[in-house]
Design an enzyme around this catalytic site. Structure first.
Site, PDB file in Angstrom:
ATOM      1  N   CYS A 196      19.686 -52.438  -5.468  1.00 39.43           N
ATOM      2  CA  CYS A 196      19.624 -53.753  -6.114  1.00 39.43           C
ATOM      3  C   CYS A 196      19.663 -54.917  -5.132  1.00 39.43           C
ATOM      4  O   CYS A 196      19.593 -56.075  -5.545  1.00 39.43           O
ATOM      5  CB  CYS A 196      20.754 -53.875  -7.137  1.00 39.43           C
ATOM      6  SG  CYS A 196      20.728 -52.545  -8.354  1.00 39.43           S
ATOM      7  N   HIS A 233      26.153 -62.023  -7.423  1.00 35.19           N
ATOM      8  CA  HIS A 233      25.471 -60.807  -7.880  1.00 35.19           C
ATOM      9  C   HIS A 233      25.941 -60.463  -9.295  1.00 35.19           C
ATOM     10  O   HIS A 233      25.124 -60.277 -10.184  1.00 35.19           O
ATOM     11  CB  HIS A 233      25.759 -59.662  -6.914  1.00 35.19           C
ATOM     12  CG  HIS A 233      25.108 -58.383  -7.293  1.00 35.19           C
ATOM     13  ND1 HIS A 233      23.743 -58.230  -7.323  1.00 35.19           N
ATOM     14  CD2 HIS A 233      25.632 -57.179  -7.660  1.00 35.19           C
ATOM     15  CE1 HIS A 233      23.445 -56.987  -7.689  1.00 35.19           C
ATOM     16  NE2 HIS A 233      24.571 -56.335  -7.906  1.00 35.19           N
ATOM     17  N   GLU A 286      33.260 -58.227  -5.651  1.00 34.00           N
ATOM     18  CA  GLU A 286      32.622 -59.463  -5.208  1.00 34.00           C
ATOM     19  C   GLU A 286      33.614 -60.625  -5.200  1.00 34.00           C
ATOM     20  O   GLU A 286      33.662 -61.417  -4.241  1.00 34.00           O
ATOM     21  CB  GLU A 286      31.432 -59.801  -6.100  1.00 34.00           C
ATOM     22  CG  GLU A 286      30.649 -61.016  -5.619  1.00 34.00           C
ATOM     23  CD  GLU A 286      29.356 -61.246  -6.379  1.00 34.00           C
ATOM     24  OE1 GLU A 286      28.550 -62.093  -5.935  1.00 34.00           O
ATOM     25  OE2 GLU A 286      29.142 -60.576  -7.409  1.00 34.00           O
ATOM     26  N   LYS A 310      22.753 -63.077 -14.191  1.00 34.45           N
ATOM     27  CA  LYS A 310      22.547 -61.872 -14.990  1.00 34.45           C
ATOM     28  C   LYS A 310      23.122 -61.970 -16.398  1.00 34.45           C
ATOM     29  O   LYS A 310      22.779 -61.176 -17.277  1.00 34.45           O
ATOM     30  CB  LYS A 310      23.127 -60.663 -14.257  1.00 34.45           C
ATOM     31  CG  LYS A 310      22.371 -60.320 -12.980  1.00 34.45           C
ATOM     32  CD  LYS A 310      22.977 -59.106 -12.284  1.00 34.45           C
ATOM     33  CE  LYS A 310      22.241 -58.791 -10.989  1.00 34.45           C
ATOM     34  NZ  LYS A 310      22.483 -59.820  -9.944  1.00 34.45           N
ATOM     35  N   HIS A 370      20.081 -57.445 -15.576  1.00 35.38           N
ATOM     36  CA  HIS A 370      19.978 -57.021 -14.177  1.00 35.38           C
ATOM     37  C   HIS A 370      18.568 -56.508 -13.917  1.00 35.38           C
ATOM     38  O   HIS A 370      18.184 -55.460 -14.425  1.00 35.38           O
ATOM     39  CB  HIS A 370      21.012 -55.930 -13.915  1.00 35.38           C
ATOM     40  CG  HIS A 370      21.156 -55.556 -12.478  1.00 35.38           C
ATOM     41  ND1 HIS A 370      20.338 -56.072 -11.484  1.00 35.38           N
ATOM     42  CD2 HIS A 370      22.021 -54.709 -11.848  1.00 35.38           C
ATOM     43  CE1 HIS A 370      20.704 -55.564 -10.320  1.00 35.38           C
ATOM     44  NE2 HIS A 370      21.711 -54.737 -10.516  1.00 35.38           N
ATOM     45  N   PHE A 430      23.576 -50.010  -5.419  1.00 32.70           N
ATOM     46  CA  PHE A 430      24.029 -48.635  -5.316  1.00 32.70           C
ATOM     47  C   PHE A 430      23.845 -48.124  -3.889  1.00 32.70           C
ATOM     48  O   PHE A 430      22.859 -48.436  -3.222  1.00 32.70           O
ATOM     49  CB  PHE A 430      23.238 -47.733  -6.260  1.00 32.70           C
ATOM     50  CG  PHE A 430      23.579 -47.918  -7.726  1.00 32.70           C
ATOM     51  CD1 PHE A 430      24.746 -48.528  -8.119  1.00 32.70           C
ATOM     52  CD2 PHE A 430      22.725 -47.437  -8.701  1.00 32.70           C
ATOM     53  CE1 PHE A 430      25.060 -48.688  -9.459  1.00 32.70           C
ATOM     54  CE2 PHE A 430      23.025 -47.581 -10.052  1.00 32.70           C
ATOM     55  CZ  PHE A 430      24.202 -48.205 -10.437  1.00 32.70           C
TER      56      PHE A 430
END
Length: 427
Positions: free
Chosen positions: A173, A313, A324, A346, A351, A413
């Site tokens: 991502c 994110h 985060e 998002k 996403h 990931f």
């Protein structure tokens, strides 16, 4: 015997400044960057119920489909040779190119850099179904070139005649953000003058949705779809799968100034790191994320106090958002991070996987250009630990003036972490 004289070393050329001169996007909020941006400012949600008999066995009930069908915007003979992700990429690139006003860029100095995770992988499922149910002669001759992840970058290069290079970045991502960072380096080091950079993705298929569901990564969406994605919310339940593309035109500053181009922002630097921890879970101490943040600031020659905005994110997963927030506190300190307006895109668009960094970079660039931070959709109840100044309810004026830094964060990931540092150039 005459003594051999070594030639004097050649000084390395000064690194060039890189600016953004065009933006393009297709997202769940709109079929172009302007409509998407207005939707973010309005606090609208592009998340909708998941419909279709093919998804009946999947318990997740929400998704963030693009607001337009890209195949309807392309000639049929062209669309049928491209994956859905490539269709998104080409249309967003065309918009960014037109927005930049480029008419005579040297094709041999113009490149493409696109991030994607799966690219045309959903085509593989279709080809396998055709093979097993109907036979080999029913597999499309276009299937193989549509499957390869490099398809979106190649199709943009073909469409716009960019002959210098067409690169593909696959970093989960963080793919779109890494693609932009790498493109900026190619310009900064003098290899290229112009690059179309960003990300594209289209993975809303039964197999992908089933896989994410099995991982327990998705929000179930059993209530109001607009509240399914809840970034940094105490009661967040997972992310919502989205699709689309976000593309920037990056340009050497002197190249842009010579043609009188409008400059949105400067790509001041970027940082990348690896958690080296787990294929799905982030480091709980947030150190990988913090490392990427520090590298981005250092590359931009900036300090935490120079930061005026962060596009987080924030996928709305329990572990990801916590890591985060912890990293931001570690880099900025509790007092300094409390003054930085943070938004999490998002919540509105879901996403977009490999395209997330591209679309969020577009949003961050427009926030700097227009001097306003859009609100976070879906957030209701703040976390008590490691709180952030999350913009909610209504847009907020961007603090400071030219020179301020905005960060656009992407983490994926496998522990892929990437952060763009963008500088406000003028109002």
């Amino acid at each position: 015997m005459a003594q051999h004289q070594h030639p004097a070393p050649i000084a390395a050329p000064a690194r060039r400044r890189v600016v953004v001169t065009g933006v393009g996007a297709i997202t769940p909020l709109g079929g172009d960057a302007a409509t998407t941006w207005q939707g973010l400012l309005d606090g609208r949600s592009g998340i909708r119920p998941l419909e279709g008999a093919e998804f009946d066995g999947i318990p997740v009930r929400v998704v963030a489909r693009a607001a337009v069908d890209p195949a309807e915007r392309l000639p049929r003979n062209r669309a049928r040779t491209m994956s859905r992700a490539a269709q998104f990429a080409v249309l967003a690139a065309r918009e960014a190119w037109a927005d930049a006003g480029l008419t005579d860029a040297d094709p041999h100095r113009t490149g493409v850099s696109i991030g994607t995770i799966l690219g045309g992988a959903p085509i593989l499922v279709d080809a396998h179904t055709a093979l097993t149910e109907r036979g080999a002669r029913y597999v499309s001759p276009h299937a193989t070139p549509m499957i390869v992840p490099s398809g979106p970058a190649a199709q943009i290069a073909i469409d716009l005649g960019a002959r210098a290079e067409a690169r593909t970045v696959t970093a989960a991502c963080a793919s779109g953000t890494e693609a932009i960072g790498q493109a900026a380096d190619r310009i900064r080091d003098g290899h290229l003058d112009v690059v179309l950079a960003g990300g594209a993705e289209a993975v809303i298929t039964p197999s992908i949705m089933a896989g994410f569901t099995a991982m327990r990564a998705l929000a179930p969406g059993d209530g109001d779809p607009a509240e399914a994605s809840r970034p940094f919310d105490r009661d967040r339940t997972g992310f919502v799968v989205g699709e689309g593309a976000g593309i920037l035109v990056l340009e050497a500053e002197e190249h842009a100034l010579a043609r009188g181009a409008r400059i949105y922002a400067e790509v001041a630097g970027w940082g990348v790191s690896a958690d080296a921890h787990h294929m799905v879970a982030p480091r709980t101490d947030g150190e990988g994320v913090a490392d990427a943040l520090r590298k981005a600031l250092a590359a931009a020659g900036a300090a935490p106090e120079d930061v005026v905005h962060i596009n987080a994110h924030a996928t709305a997963t329990t572990a990801g958002d916590a890591a985060e927030a912890l990293a931001l506190h570690a880099v900025f300190g509790a007092e300094d991070i409390a003054r930085v307006p943070v938004t999490a895109t998002k919540g509105a668009i879901g996403h977009l996987q490999g395209a997330a960094g591209g679309v969020e970079a577009v949003a961050t660039v427009l926030a700097l250009h227009h001097g306003v931070v859009p609100p976070t959709v879906g957030h209701r109840t703040p976390e008590q630990e490691h709180p952030l100044d999350l913009v909610i309810g209504a847009p907020r004026p961007l603090p400071g003036g030219p020179g301020g830094i905005a960060l656009s964060n992407s983490f994926g990931f496998g522990g892929h972490n990437a952060v763009l540092a963008l500088r406000r150039t003028g109002v």
